[in-house]
Write a protein that holds these residues in place. Structure first.
Motif, short mmCIF file in Angstrom:
data_model
loop_
_atom_site.label_atom_id
_atom_site.label_comp_id
_atom_site.label_asym_id
_atom_site.label_seq_id
_atom_site.Cartn_x
_atom_site.Cartn_y
_atom_site.Cartn_z
N ALA A 5 0.83 -1.21 0.00
CA ALA A 5 0.00 0.00 0.00
C ALA A 5 0.86 1.26 0.00
CB ALA A 5 -0.94 -0.01 1.20
N ILE A 6 1.89 1.27 0.83
CA ILE A 6 2.78 2.42 0.88
C ILE A 6 3.55 2.55 -0.43
CG2 ILE A 6 4.80 3.42 2.04
CD1 ILE A 6 3.77 2.20 4.63
N SER A 7 3.97 1.44 -0.97
CA SER A 7 4.67 1.45 -2.25
C SER A 7 3.78 2.02 -3.36
CB SER A 7 5.11 0.04 -2.61
OG SER A 7 5.70 0.01 -3.87
N LEU A 8 2.52 1.65 -3.38
CA LEU A 8 1.60 2.17 -4.38
C LEU A 8 1.40 3.68 -4.23
CD1 LEU A 8 -0.46 1.67 -6.67
CD2 LEU A 8 -2.17 1.34 -4.88
N VAL A 9 1.24 4.15 -3.00
CA VAL A 9 1.06 5.58 -2.76
C VAL A 9 2.30 6.35 -3.21
CG1 VAL A 9 0.84 7.32 -0.94
CG2 VAL A 9 -0.62 5.31 -0.91
N LEU A 10 3.49 5.84 -2.89
CA LEU A 10 4.72 6.51 -3.30
C LEU A 10 4.85 6.54 -4.82
CD1 LEU A 10 7.28 5.22 -0.67
CD2 LEU A 10 6.30 7.49 -0.85
N GLN A 11 4.50 5.44 -5.49
CA GLN A 11 4.57 5.41 -6.95
C GLN A 11 3.60 6.41 -7.57
OE1 GLN A 11 3.96 1.39 -8.20
NE2 GLN A 11 5.93 0.69 -7.40
N LEU A 12 2.40 6.52 -7.01
CA LEU A 12 1.44 7.49 -7.53
C LEU A 12 1.92 8.92 -7.32
CD1 LEU A 12 -1.95 5.87 -6.51
CD2 LEU A 12 -1.01 6.09 -8.80
N TRP A 13 2.51 9.19 -6.14
CA TRP A 13 3.04 10.52 -5.88
C TRP A 13 4.16 10.87 -6.84
CZ3 TRP A 13 3.34 10.56 0.17
CH2 TRP A 13 2.14 11.01 0.68
N PHE A 14 5.08 9.93 -7.07
CA PHE A 14 6.19 10.22 -7.98
C PHE A 14 5.71 10.38 -9.42
CE2 PHE A 14 9.01 8.19 -4.66
CZ PHE A 14 9.56 9.40 -4.27
N ALA A 15 4.70 9.60 -9.83
CA ALA A 15 4.15 9.77 -11.18
C ALA A 15 3.47 11.13 -11.31
CB ALA A 15 3.16 8.65 -11.47
N THR A 16 2.76 11.55 -10.29
CA THR A 16 2.12 12.86 -10.30
C THR A 16 3.17 13.96 -10.35
OG1 THR A 16 0.30 11.97 -9.01
CG2 THR A 16 0.52 14.36 -9.07
N LEU A 17 4.23 13.79 -9.60
CA LEU A 17 5.30 14.78 -9.60
C LEU A 17 5.97 14.87 -10.97
CD1 LEU A 17 7.17 16.70 -7.98
CD2 LEU A 17 8.63 14.73 -7.61
N ALA A 18 6.18 13.75 -11.61
CA ALA A 18 6.85 13.75 -12.91
C ALA A 18 6.00 14.43 -13.97
CB ALA A 18 7.14 12.31 -13.33
N MET A 19 4.69 14.35 -13.86
CA MET A 19 3.81 14.96 -14.85
C MET A 19 3.32 16.34 -14.42
SD MET A 19 1.72 11.48 -15.84
CE MET A 19 0.27 12.37 -16.19
N ALA A 20 3.67 16.79 -13.24
CA ALA A 20 3.09 18.03 -12.70
C ALA A 20 3.69 19.29 -13.30
CB ALA A 20 3.26 18.06 -11.19
N ALA A 21 4.95 19.29 -13.60
CA ALA A 21 5.60 20.55 -14.00
C ALA A 21 6.40 20.40 -15.28
CB ALA A 21 6.50 21.03 -12.88
N PRO A 22 5.72 20.16 -16.38
CA PRO A 22 6.48 20.11 -17.64
C PRO A 22 6.95 21.51 -18.03
CG PRO A 22 4.15 19.99 -18.09
CD PRO A 22 4.31 19.94 -16.58
N ILE A 23 8.10 21.58 -18.63
CA ILE A 23 8.62 22.86 -19.09
C ILE A 23 8.23 23.00 -20.56
CG2 ILE A 23 10.68 24.24 -19.46
CD1 ILE A 23 11.98 22.69 -17.18
N SER A 24 7.40 23.99 -20.86
CA SER A 24 6.91 24.18 -22.23
C SER A 24 7.91 24.99 -23.04
CB SER A 24 5.55 24.87 -22.20
OG SER A 24 5.70 26.18 -21.71
N ALA A 25 7.62 25.15 -24.31
CA ALA A 25 8.51 25.91 -25.19
C ALA A 25 8.49 27.39 -24.85
CB ALA A 25 8.09 25.69 -26.64
N THR A 26 7.40 27.88 -24.29
CA THR A 26 7.30 29.30 -23.97
C THR A 26 7.88 29.64 -22.60
OG1 THR A 26 5.08 29.01 -23.07
CG2 THR A 26 5.26 29.60 -25.40
N SER A 27 7.88 28.68 -21.69
CA SER A 27 8.38 28.91 -20.34
C SER A 27 9.55 27.96 -20.09
CB SER A 27 7.28 28.68 -19.31
OG SER A 27 7.82 28.71 -18.02
N LYS A 28 10.75 28.47 -20.04
CA LYS A 28 11.93 27.63 -19.89
C LYS A 28 12.43 27.57 -18.44
CE LYS A 28 13.47 28.01 -24.60
NZ LYS A 28 12.52 27.08 -25.06
N THR A 29 11.70 28.14 -17.53
CA THR A 29 12.13 28.13 -16.13
C THR A 29 11.45 27.00 -15.36
OG1 THR A 29 12.18 29.37 -14.08
CG2 THR A 29 10.40 29.89 -15.57
#
Length: 101
Positions: A5-29
């Motif tokens: 259960a803890i492993s699943l929660v951590l995996q979901l958190w890390f997946a959310t983090l990886a998709m949360a802040a993409p750097i677009s072509a207009t914003s390079k910061t």
């Protein structure tokens, strides 16, 4: 060993983090203060994980563990601050009467 259960929660958190802040072509910061998360979101995530581990390893009753974990999960920043200020951590850190969930 980490429970599934803890492993699943951590995996979901890390997946959310990886998709949360993409750097677009207009914003390079990578410092995105809005809904993207970025570095500040990652710091809050790490602090929340530390609090979750501390809560789950404490000698609190199961109902208190669940309530503290829900508070930190639903309100990550405010819950973290409330936990660190008002949880009486020193009284529940003894490992003698550990009660797992």
């Amino acid at each position: 060993m980490i429970s599934p259960a803890i492993s699943l929660v951590l995996q979901l958190w890390f997946a959310t983090l990886a998709m949360a802040a993409p750097i677009s072509a207009t914003s390079k910061t990578p410092w995105q203060y809005g809904t993207g998360g970025g570095i500040l979101g990652f710091i809050v995530l790490i602090l929340d994980i530390i609090v979750w581990i501390e809560i789950l390893k404490s000698s609190r009753p199961v109902s208190h563990k669940v309530l503290w974990c829900l508070l930190v999960f639903v309100f990550p920043i405010v819950g973290l601050i409330i936990y660190w200020l008002f949880s009486n951590r020193a009284a529940y850190n003894s490992r003698a009467d550990y009660e797992p969930i």
